[in-house]
Design an enzyme around this catalytic site. Structure first.
Site, mmCIF file in Angstrom:
data_model
loop_
_atom_site.group_PDB
_atom_site.id
_atom_site.type_symbol
_atom_site.label_atom_id
_atom_site.label_comp_id
_atom_site.label_asym_id
_atom_site.label_seq_id
_atom_site.Cartn_x
_atom_site.Cartn_y
_atom_site.Cartn_z
ATOM 1 N N ARG A 178 0.885 -1.198 -0.037
ATOM 2 C CA ARG A 178 -0.184 -0.049 -0.157
ATOM 3 C C ARG A 178 0.951 1.367 0.019
ATOM 4 O O ARG A 178 1.904 1.416 0.578
ATOM 5 C CB ARG A 178 -1.035 -0.052 1.422
ATOM 6 C CG ARG A 178 -1.850 -0.896 0.931
ATOM 7 C CD ARG A 178 -2.773 -1.471 2.361
ATOM 8 N NE ARG A 178 -3.560 -2.395 2.362
ATOM 9 C CZ ARG A 178 -4.936 -2.521 1.606
ATOM 10 N NH1 ARG A 178 -5.296 -1.214 1.395
ATOM 11 N NH2 ARG A 178 -5.369 -3.528 1.567
ATOM 12 N N HIS A 214 13.052 -2.167 -3.329
ATOM 13 C CA HIS A 214 12.373 -2.371 -4.649
ATOM 14 C C HIS A 214 13.016 -3.402 -5.511
ATOM 15 O O HIS A 214 14.379 -3.123 -5.722
ATOM 16 C CB HIS A 214 12.136 -1.153 -5.478
ATOM 17 C CG HIS A 214 11.439 -1.045 -6.626
ATOM 18 N ND1 HIS A 214 9.989 -1.207 -6.541
ATOM 19 C CD2 HIS A 214 11.791 -1.298 -7.948
ATOM 20 C CE1 HIS A 214 9.655 -1.501 -7.838
ATOM 21 N NE2 HIS A 214 10.754 -1.438 -8.889
#
Lengths: 212, 212
Positions: A102, A120
């Site tokens: 989120r 990431h």
């Protein structure tokens, strides 16, 4: 950025994740070493049965599920404040996102200014967003990798702390490439936490540099 | 893609460049080795006094200046046809861009289908366009690199043949980072030419794979 901390003090981490939490496990493993300058204070998930919460319990660390509310890609504002409160309650100094699915909004980021990091699975700015290892494979990239970055209001756009590269092989599937990237993720996420905990970084615009 | 060529045949290259031509020099050096499967047939520049043309003459290779016409970032259509004619006159089988500062249009690309390659000083798709080493530095990237790719109608967007990564150091200036990337450029550009010359590549969508 943080000031150098005393040898006794361990930086208190709050980890947020929605899934299996392999990067959280890498942080748990790093924090289990006596000389690592950080400790995990609380692990919070928006998914009640997420494996990351099992990892917390197994490590004897406070596991919290905080229901995300009605939205799919963000938290309701009042829920976001519940996350902030839980992190503050545990005196969290650095928030580590580990597969938290989120987007965090400004109010959350303002509660921990310059104190939220994410990992990431791509060499940002290439391949932001979801399943970036698959994006890299489909794009025909020959080099992939991963990035630890500060979280800002954009998507995977904050200043970069650490990156690592891995080769893409002709024989790769999304799964094998993802696995190769994860090996590096599990190495550089604790490395980035250590750099912050030891007060060894300074930010100049978009560049994150080591202190002399 | 090319079929495997006989051991005797050397793939005939045409090199296009606007500047000092260090990547062209890397190709010249590679082609000077007896076992390298390619040779440079002609070197063409849009800049009359470009150093790349001196390199051609020094190596005893045909150097051509073809004036670009009135545009700044592309060639006039009739000029583009002059480039095509010059390359065809020298039986060029593969066009290698080496710091050629003009976009080639569809008519040129159709004259050499799947036969135009370029080297770009970034890990595409990150940092397309100009001075990409400076872009990487300003963005705070920790890993930079270079890419050999097929040229298509987009800017630095064609399928990727080879990539190489280099670290970005805190002490880097645009110049030192560029120099580190160039070392890899000079290695992977001849490598990519060799792969094509030996017919060892196949293209599947965006992915460029080695033949079994």
């Amino acid at each position: 950025m943080s000031q150098p901390t005393s040898p006794q003090h361990k930086l208190r981490l709050g980890v947020l994740g929605s899934g299996s939490g392999t990067n959280c496990q890498a942080l748990l493993d790093a924090c289990a070493k006596p000389d690592f300058p950080a400790e995990i204070a609380v692990i919070i998930s928006d998914v009640e049965n997420a494996k990351i919460l099992d990892r917390a319990r197994q490590a004897g660390i406070e596991a919290r599920w905080i229901a995300p509310g009605k939205f799919r890609t963000k938290l309701e504002p009042e829920v976001e404040q519940r996350y902030v409160a839980a992190l503050r309650q545990h005196n969290v100094e650095l928030v580590c996102l580990a597969g938290f699915m989120r987007v965090l909004k400004d109010d959350f980021l303002k509660a921990f200014p310059g104190r939220v990091i994410n990992i990431h699975p791509a060499l940002l700015p290439a391949f932001p967003g979801l399943e970036s290892w698959k994006q890299a494979l489909d794009h025909g990239a020959k080099v992939a990798g991963c990035t630890v970055h500060f979280v800002d209001a954009g998507v995977d756009s904050g200043p970069i702390l650490v990156q690592a590269a891995v080769p893409v092989l002709d024989s790769d599937t999304a799964q094998t490439l993802h696995a190769r990237i994860q090996v590096e993720e599990h190495r550089i996420y604790p490395e980035a936490v250590r750099l912050i905990a030891e007060g060894r970084l300074r930010v100049e615009g978009r560049r994150v540099l080591r202190r002399e």
